[in-house]
Scaffold this motif. Structure first.
Motif: not given
Length: 475
Positions: A82, A85-86, A89-90, A111, A117-118, A120-121, A124-125
């Motif tokens: 987990s 994740k950041p 995303k970055h 993925t 987490y991929t 969710d990301t 979001e994007l």
């Protein structure tokens, strides 16, 4: 049209990296800009992945932090991925969306199933995402039904300690699914209220929202199971065996290069010269994969069982496979005694595809990882199954009870090991060989021209192209 750009992001485990790397090769060969994204830690463990780009110009490698300190054990546990994740995303925001002049804008993500987490990301994007499953469909189907089994209340939580108890009511897994094939948390009495487990089950459910499921299997291998898996997803692309599909489309010398670069250990090629000196189909190949561990006592039981069988054997003993009572890796001195291993050859790591294809190999004693099963099927080598954890338990049932291409090792004592090896290499040999040759013929057919896996790959390529076209129309 601008070049299509796919980011492939495997879980940082060797058994997940190799099949996704095969898929990355195939997509790069289709003309896609394929970015293979791993963690910094994984990138350091694998020998010079970037060297592959010289042979696959469309294949590129990038790495991101896993959010853990260098000295972390990186043991597999709930939520262990987990922290990535950041950084993921970055990466997407600052590299793959076209801001980097070296790559085209991102078309989609592929993925690993184990990296929730991929999803969710990507949502979001607003990036289309496909889920990749490197293990068997039967294991996936079992997982997809855990929430349903909890709701029914008859099977989960487990009412007693009989782990061999059959679980009924899961279409496609009739007569196959047992308690021992499910995660240990299914025994917890508070499973329905446990927030960590419920979050994990939600992650499994969320897989259904992806653009499609890419899975390393083929119809004839899991014939009753795959139709049930298909009911959970928008689309299912069955593209296995991926190592054979990629090998069929690229130069054979390059296929060995890819296999070696997907491994954290350097293969000992001396075992091939030793195999050259052995009679046809006489040698048992023994390997517990890249993750399984064993105690010193277990290894000694295997050792004595193999030696007492009287059959020549090639045994892969990873430097980290044995853990002693003090937590240190130790190799029992008995294994180094020359007199005791006259019929055996030991290596730290072997070029497995090359070994299984060798004329001297007659059987494979395996931990029953999915990659090893597929490689054995393609090479037409019957199996002895010593399952360790995760999907390997139900894989062993599939191999021995459904496909009938191998035997299960029912106990880990020297006499059982000796007798099982002698049976598989002796009285059961012809029967098992006939069964695995039938399955192997199916595997060869599905990767050939007009075969289902080949066609599914072509469909995947076209569907990704359509994502690009649709995004351009929206603009």
């Amino acid at each position: 049209m601008e070049q299509i750009h796919v980011v492939l992001h495997p879980a940082p485990l060797q058994g997940h990296i190799k099949p996704m790397l095969c898929l990355a090769q195939l997509l790069s060969k289709a003309g896609f800009h394929a970015t293979f994204l791993v963690t910094h830690h994984t990138f350091k463990l694998l020998p010079d992945l970037t060297a592959l780009s010289a042979n696959f110009p469309n294949l590129h490698f990038q790495s991101i932090s896993d959010g853990l300190p260098e000295d972390h054990s990186r043991a597999l546990e709930f939520g262990s991925f987990s922290k990535i994740k950041p950084y993921f995303k970055h990466f997407l925001l600052n590299y793959s969306l076209g801001d980097n002049s070296m790559s085209p804008p991102l078309t989609c993500i592929i993925t690993d199933q184990y990296l929730p987490y991929t999803l969710d990301t990507a949502k979001e994007l607003g990036i289309p995402i496909f889920s990749f499953v490197s293990h068997s469909a039967c294991y996936l189907l079992a997982y997809l039904n855990i929430s349903k089994l909890i709701e029914q209340g008859d099977h989960i939580p487990f009412p007693d300690d009989n782990m061999n108890q059959e679980i009924n009511g899961v279409a496609g897994l009739e007569g196959l699914l047992r308690r021992k094939h499910l995660p240990s948390y299914c025994a917890l009495k508070d499973i329905a209220q446990n927030p960590q487990i419920q979050s994990h089950l939600k992650d499994i459910f969320d897989l259904k929202g992806c653009c499609g499921l890419i899975i390393n299997t083929f119809d004839e291998l899991e014939i009753t199971i795959l139709p049930q898996v298909a009911t959970h997803f928008q689309k299912v692309y069955k593209v296995g065996p991926l190592h054979a599909l990629s090998n069929s489309k690229i130069n054979q010398n390059l296929s060995h290069l890819v296999a070696s670069h997907a491994s954290r250990w350097q293969a000992d090629q001396s075992c091939i010269a030793w195999l050259d000196s052995q009679p046809l189909r006489s040698v048992l190949y023994v390997s517990f994969g890249s993750h399984a561990k064993a105690s010193v006592s277990q290894i000694l039981e295997f050792w004595h069982g193999l030696v007492n069988s009287g059959k020549p054997f090639l045994w892969v003993l990873r430097p980290d496979v044995i853990i002693g009572e003090d937590g240190k890796h130790v190799i029992p001195k008995e294994l180094h005694q020359v007199g005791a291993k006259e019929n055996g050859f030991l290596v730290d790591w072997a070029p497995q595809e090359h070994v299984l294809a060798h004329h001297a190999i007659g059987g494979f004693l395996t931990h029953c990882g999915w990659n090893s099963i597929l490689e054995s099927i393609v090479a037409k080598i019957p199996l002895i199954c010593w399952s360790y954890d995760w999907d390997q338990m139900i894989n062993a049932e599939l191999v021995s009870k459904v496909l009938e291409i191998g035997l299960q090792l029912d106990a880990c004592d020297r006499l059982t090991i000796q007798r099982t090896v002698q049976t598989m290499m002796g009285s059961k040999r012809e029967e098992l060989q006939n069964s695995i040759e039938r399955i192997s013929e199916c595997a060869q057919h599905v990767i050939g021209n007009g075969g289902s896996s080949n066609q599914n790959l072509e469909t995947l390529v076209e569907d990704i192209k359509n994502i690009k076209l649709n995004s351009q129309h929206d603009e």
